[in-house]
Design a protein around this motif. Structure first.
Motif, mmCIF file in Angstrom:
data_model
loop_
_atom_site.group_PDB
_atom_site.id
_atom_site.type_symbol
_atom_site.label_atom_id
_atom_site.label_comp_id
_atom_site.label_asym_id
_atom_site.label_seq_id
_atom_site.Cartn_x
_atom_site.Cartn_y
_atom_site.Cartn_z
ATOM 1 N N LEU A 124 0.446 -1.045 0.024
ATOM 2 C CA LEU A 124 -0.052 0.031 -0.326
ATOM 3 C C LEU A 124 0.712 1.285 0.016
ATOM 4 O O LEU A 124 0.489 2.138 -0.876
ATOM 5 C CB LEU A 124 -1.230 0.327 1.213
ATOM 6 C CG LEU A 124 -2.617 0.448 1.123
ATOM 7 C CD1 LEU A 124 -2.870 0.404 -0.147
ATOM 8 C CD2 LEU A 124 -3.190 0.520 2.341
ATOM 9 N N GLN A 125 2.115 1.037 0.559
ATOM 10 C CA GLN A 125 2.611 2.202 1.073
ATOM 11 C C GLN A 125 2.947 3.159 -0.208
ATOM 12 O O GLN A 125 2.975 3.719 -0.191
ATOM 13 C CB GLN A 125 4.239 2.752 1.773
ATOM 14 C CG GLN A 125 4.849 3.375 2.276
ATOM 15 C CD GLN A 125 3.900 4.384 2.729
ATOM 16 O OE1 GLN A 125 3.247 3.879 4.143
ATOM 17 N NE2 GLN A 125 5.205 5.424 3.228
ATOM 18 N N PRO A 126 4.193 2.224 -1.130
ATOM 19 C CA PRO A 126 4.782 2.434 -2.081
ATOM 20 C C PRO A 126 3.360 2.795 -3.771
ATOM 21 O O PRO A 126 3.638 3.765 -4.136
ATOM 22 C CB PRO A 126 5.625 1.771 -2.885
ATOM 23 C CG PRO A 126 5.604 0.036 -1.948
ATOM 24 C CD PRO A 126 4.787 1.277 -0.823
ATOM 25 N N PHE A 127 2.375 1.967 -2.508
ATOM 26 C CA PHE A 127 1.106 2.345 -4.458
ATOM 27 C C PHE A 127 0.916 3.480 -4.146
ATOM 28 O O PHE A 127 0.249 4.712 -4.971
ATOM 29 C CB PHE A 127 0.102 1.384 -3.966
ATOM 30 C CG PHE A 127 -0.833 1.539 -4.551
ATOM 31 C CD1 PHE A 127 -0.741 1.779 -5.785
ATOM 32 C CD2 PHE A 127 -1.741 2.113 -4.400
ATOM 33 C CE1 PHE A 127 -2.807 1.786 -6.916
ATOM 34 C CE2 PHE A 127 -3.605 2.566 -4.591
ATOM 35 C CZ PHE A 127 -2.999 1.952 -6.214
ATOM 36 N N LEU A 128 -0.059 4.046 -2.847
ATOM 37 C CA LEU A 128 0.143 5.521 -2.433
ATOM 38 C C LEU A 128 1.025 6.406 -2.725
ATOM 39 O O LEU A 128 0.882 7.330 -3.292
ATOM 40 C CB LEU A 128 -0.786 5.538 -0.760
ATOM 41 C CG LEU A 128 -1.392 6.934 -0.828
ATOM 42 C CD1 LEU A 128 -2.560 6.771 -1.004
ATOM 43 C CD2 LEU A 128 -1.004 6.408 0.800
ATOM 44 N N GLU A 129 1.884 6.092 -2.352
ATOM 45 C CA GLU A 129 2.682 7.165 -2.850
ATOM 46 C C GLU A 129 2.981 7.981 -4.718
ATOM 47 O O GLU A 129 3.177 9.197 -4.942
ATOM 48 C CB GLU A 129 4.297 6.819 -2.297
ATOM 49 C CG GLU A 129 5.549 7.412 -2.691
ATOM 50 C CD GLU A 129 7.137 7.243 -1.535
ATOM 51 O OE1 GLU A 129 8.063 7.252 -3.054
ATOM 52 O OE2 GLU A 129 6.910 6.775 -0.432
ATOM 53 N N ARG A 130 3.315 7.026 -5.362
ATOM 54 C CA ARG A 130 2.389 6.677 -6.575
ATOM 55 C C ARG A 130 1.506 7.645 -6.769
ATOM 56 O O ARG A 130 1.822 8.956 -7.976
ATOM 57 C CB ARG A 130 2.926 5.749 -7.752
ATOM 58 C CG ARG A 130 4.256 4.818 -7.659
ATOM 59 C CD ARG A 130 4.130 4.134 -9.032
ATOM 60 N NE ARG A 130 3.314 2.472 -7.857
ATOM 61 C CZ ARG A 130 3.535 2.189 -7.552
ATOM 62 N NH1 ARG A 130 4.425 1.750 -6.497
ATOM 63 N NH2 ARG A 130 2.948 0.571 -6.998
ATOM 64 N N LEU A 131 0.417 7.256 -6.214
ATOM 65 C CA LEU A 131 -0.893 7.696 -6.362
ATOM 66 C C LEU A 131 -0.539 9.244 -5.922
ATOM 67 O O LEU A 131 -1.291 10.038 -6.671
ATOM 68 C CB LEU A 131 -1.870 7.245 -6.102
ATOM 69 C CG LEU A 131 -2.269 6.429 -6.618
ATOM 70 C CD1 LEU A 131 -4.126 5.953 -5.550
ATOM 71 C CD2 LEU A 131 -3.563 6.911 -7.666
ATOM 72 N N LEU A 132 -0.031 9.939 -5.083
ATOM 73 C CA LEU A 132 0.153 10.917 -4.318
ATOM 74 C C LEU A 132 1.078 11.898 -5.607
ATOM 75 O O LEU A 132 0.996 13.248 -5.958
ATOM 76 C CB LEU A 132 0.727 11.077 -2.900
ATOM 77 C CG LEU A 132 -0.389 11.064 -1.843
ATOM 78 C CD1 LEU A 132 -0.090 10.300 -0.963
ATOM 79 C CD2 LEU A 132 -1.756 11.208 -2.220
ATOM 80 N N ARG A 133 2.279 10.951 -6.296
ATOM 81 C CA ARG A 133 3.027 11.811 -6.612
ATOM 82 C C ARG A 133 2.615 12.349 -8.258
ATOM 83 O O ARG A 133 3.391 13.648 -8.782
ATOM 84 C CB ARG A 133 4.039 11.170 -7.139
ATOM 85 C CG ARG A 133 5.388 11.975 -7.959
ATOM 86 C CD ARG A 133 6.642 10.960 -7.500
ATOM 87 N NE ARG A 133 7.192 10.510 -6.840
ATOM 88 C CZ ARG A 133 7.628 11.677 -5.950
ATOM 89 N NH1 ARG A 133 7.617 13.250 -5.391
ATOM 90 N NH2 ARG A 133 7.566 11.206 -4.243
#
Length: 146
Positions: A124-133
Motif C-alpha cells: 500500500l505504501q509505495p502504491f499510495l506514494e505513486r498515486l500522490l506523486r
C-alpha cells in the motif's frame, strides 16, 4: 489497526501563495487527485467537508468516504485536516517558497490501514506514494495554468 504515513514533495513553478490558494479550493481536489471522486464542503460549516474515494487496485474496487475538518490553516504555508468519521486519516500540505516564482509543495497523508487492505498493507505504501506523486504532478500542471 496500524497507521501509515506517506509523504511526497515536488517543486512547482508558481509562487507559494498561488499554490496555497489553488490547493485551498477543496472541491477542486478531484481534478488532480485521481482517486478522490468528490469533495463537498458543508454549506453551513465551511471547515467541514465530505470526501469520497473510488479506485480500482489490487484486483478490487476500493470505495471509502469520510467527513474531514480543516484545521486552522497557516496562510501561504500550511493546510491540514483530520477525519472525524469514516476512513481514519489526517494530513497536511505545506508550501515552501523556493524563489519568488516557485515553491516546494509537500503532501503528507496519514491513514489507518483498512481491514479490507490489511493483506496488502506492505504494498500500500509505495502504491499510495505513486498515486500522490501523480496527483502532485497534475496539481503542478494545473496550478501553472491557473
Amino acid at each position: 489497526m496500524e497507521w501509515q504515513d506517506c509523504t511526497v514533495k515536488m517543486e512547482v513553478d508558481v509562487p507559494a501563495s498561488a499554490a496555497y490558494n489553488f490547493y485551498s479550493d477543496r472541491e477542486a481536489i478531484p481534478r488532480w487527485m485521481p482517486f478522490i471522486s468528490s469533495v463537498t464542503v458543508l454549506p453551513d460549516k465551511p471547515d467541514l467537508s465530505r470526501w469520497s474515494l473510488k479506485y480500482k487496485a489490487f484486483g478490487r474496487d476500493i470505495e471509502y468516504s469520510w467527513l474531514a475538518r480543516n484545521m486552522q490553516p497557516i496562510p501561504n504555508q500550511k493546510i491540514h485536516w483530520r477525519s472525524l468519521e469514516g476512513l481514519p486519516n489526517r494530513g497536511a500540505v505545506r508550501f515552501y517558497p523556493k524563489s519568488p516564482s516557485s515553491c516546494v509543495v509537500e503532501l503528507t497523508v496519514s491513514y489507518e490501514v483498512p481491514q479490507l487492505l490489511a493483506p496488502v498493507a506492505s504494498a500500500l505504501q509505495p502504491f499510495l506514494e505513486r498515486l500522490l506523486r501523480r496527483g502532485l504532478e497534475r496539481f503542478a500542471s494545473l496550478a501553472q495554468s491557473y
